[in-house]
Scaffold this motif. Structure first.
Motif, short mmCIF file in Angstrom:
data_model
loop_
_atom_site.label_atom_id
_atom_site.label_comp_id
_atom_site.label_asym_id
_atom_site.label_seq_id
_atom_site.Cartn_x
_atom_site.Cartn_y
_atom_site.Cartn_z
N GLY A 27 0.83 -1.35 0.06
CA GLY A 27 -0.07 -0.53 -0.58
C GLY A 27 0.70 1.41 0.18
N PHE A 28 1.90 2.19 -1.05
CA PHE A 28 2.91 2.39 -0.94
C PHE A 28 2.12 3.60 -1.78
N SER A 29 2.41 4.88 -1.49
CA SER A 29 1.72 5.83 -2.04
C SER A 29 3.24 5.67 -3.46
N GLU A 30 2.64 6.21 -4.35
CA GLU A 30 3.21 6.65 -5.64
C GLU A 30 5.05 7.35 -4.93
N VAL A 31 5.07 8.26 -4.28
CA VAL A 31 5.72 9.25 -3.96
C VAL A 31 6.87 8.16 -3.10
N GLY A 32 5.83 7.47 -1.59
CA GLY A 32 6.65 7.07 -0.76
C GLY A 32 7.10 5.30 -1.45
N LEU A 33 6.56 5.11 -2.11
CA LEU A 33 7.57 3.81 -3.01
C LEU A 33 8.56 4.17 -3.49
#
Length: 457
Positions: A27-33
């Motif tokens: 469930g990462f965000s695009e930036v968090g990934l």
């Protein structure tokens, strides 16, 4: 020590192909990934100098074994992660372990083989394993992600860490820590680590903030201020300095580290752009992309083997010039990649040339950078070289990635994407040409002092 370096190199790339499934699974965000990559690069690049000094202070074998234990434990925790924060923390811990074990292993290699034909052979084997680890990481990441699950890009480190621990425990003689000339330079260690980490942090965030933005400029300015303060402290401290600045007066050390800075940026961009080209433009799956990287890995091994044979006859400087020129030619060929291209013409051909050139460069760079350094400074010299290469990789990938994204614009069509990737690879070729010019202008010629002669090979 080669198994150790293979594991460190593999971990720099093994998660790349699996990032989409890691993002959806946790469930990462695009930036968090992106922090799955950055957490490792940040701690690894930022702590390498300190890791090298600690290895000199407390013994290279002891520090390497400790780093291996931490690396293996962090890999297990990462594979068991159930939330984004857990995986990012595990990746950061992996970077800390790698920052301890990588310079210690390289220092052990340099001190075990101080010169002659055995040094040429040892560094040839080490460099082949080092470079192939990065390319094999892409292969392993693709296959493991598609057929076993993303968790195995973390678990794969467990058997390698166990094997390395067993081999190191039995096969490496315990070394004595260097005699300390005073109290440890804690302030210098903090400044160097914070400055290097902030530099890497500022560069890797250019995927969100432009180079000219206030965030990027202020971050890089703060990093520069910390590094300037570090230089001042090292020149004036009464304690045992983290690094002897006079090392940079040695043309071999200065030239090899500058070459490594440029070379690291070019090599990191190659793995990144070619992987994206194979998947986003040519439409390959993760597993197929991994398999298609095999010729690149084999080419690096061939180049490293050639470096050993050539090292018996030519000075490391000469081999470095030849390898850098060959790698630049391969990158220039990559720069011709097309939207309607094919694996055989646009990837396999340039891979064969570039990878052999890369393999030729690795051993001479390490040998030159550590050949003229006293044994009690081997750890910090190797840590400095690793740190230079890691920072170069972060700087190069951020800069070339930004240039490629600007060329592609907002369009995600195969034509726009291939244009961007081609620009990035062409820029990489230019960087390699600059690296060769550094070798020609800075490294001493054989017979003119320094470690540029064959005896350093």
């Amino acid at each position: 020590m080669s198994v150790v370096q293979f594991m460190v190199s593999l971990d720099l790339t093994v998660v790349n192909v699996g990032l989409p499934r890691i993002g959806s699974g946790l469930g990462f965000s695009e930036v968090g990934l992106t922090w799955v990559i950055h957490a490792y690069a940040l701690t690894f690049g930022g702590l390498l100098l300190l890791g090298g000094k600690i290895a000199d202070w407390y013994g290279h074998k002891r520090v390497m074994l400790s780093g291996l234990g931490l690396f293996g434990l962090a890999s297990l925790v990462g594979g068991l992660a159930q939330a984004p924060g857990q995986l990012v923390a595990a990746r950061a811990a992996q970077g800390i372990g790698a920052a301890a074990l990588a310079p210690a292993a390289l220092a052990l290699l340099a001190s075990t083989f101080p010169g002659g034909r055995q040094r040429v052979k040892a560094f040839g084997i080490w460099s082949a394993v080092n470079a192939s680890g990065g390319a094999v990481g892409v292969l392993a990441g693709g296959l493991l992600t598609q057929y076993a699950g993303w968790q195995w890009v973390m678990y794969i480190n467990l058997p390698m860490a166990a094997i390395a621990l067993a081999l190191a425990w039995r096969g490496i003689a315990a070394d004595q820590p260097a005699a300390r000339r005073g109290r440890p330079d804690v302030l210098g260690a903090v400044l160097a680590t914070a400055g290097a980490a902030l530099l890497v942090f500022g560069v890797i965030r250019t995927d969100r903030y432009a180079w000219s933005s206030a965030v990027t400029v202020s971050t890089l300015a703060a990093a520069a201020a910390l590094l300037v303060a570090f230089v001042y402290v090292e020149k004036t401290t009464s304690r045992d300095p983290l690094i002897r600045l006079s090392l940079f007066a040695n043309r071999s050390v200065a030239g090899a580290n500058t070459f490594a800075l440029l070379f690291g940026g070019a090599m990191a961009s190659a793995l990144y752009f070619v992987s994206l080209y194979l998947q986003r433009v040519l439409g390959g799956s993760p597993a197929r992309t991994g398999v298609e990287f095999l010729p690149f890995a084999l080419g690096v091994v061939v180049g490293s083997t050639l470096a050993v044979k050539l090292g018996y006859r030519f000075a490391p400087r000469t081999v470095l010039i030849g390898g850098g020129t060959l790698a630049a030619a391969g990158f220039a060929w990559f720069g011709l990649m097309r939207a309607d291209g094919s694996f055989l013409v646009d990837v396999l051909g340039p891979s064969a040339i570039a990878s052999v050139g890369i393999g030729l460069c690795l051993a001479p760079t390490v040998s030159i950078a550590t050949g003229g350094v006293a044994p009690h400074e081997a750890g910090i010299a190797s840590g400095m070289l690793n740190s230079t290469r890691q920072i170069g990789a972060s700087l190069g990938l951020a800069a070339l990635g930004t240039a490629a994204a600007d060329r592609s614009g907002q369009s995600l069509t195969p034509q726009a994407l291939s244009d961007g990737y081609a620009l990035g690879m062409t820029a990489g070729a230019v960087i390699l040409v600059a690296a060769v010019l550094i070798v020609l202008c800075v490294l001493p010629r054989p017979g003119h002092g320094g470690t540029g002669g064959a005896s350093a090979g």
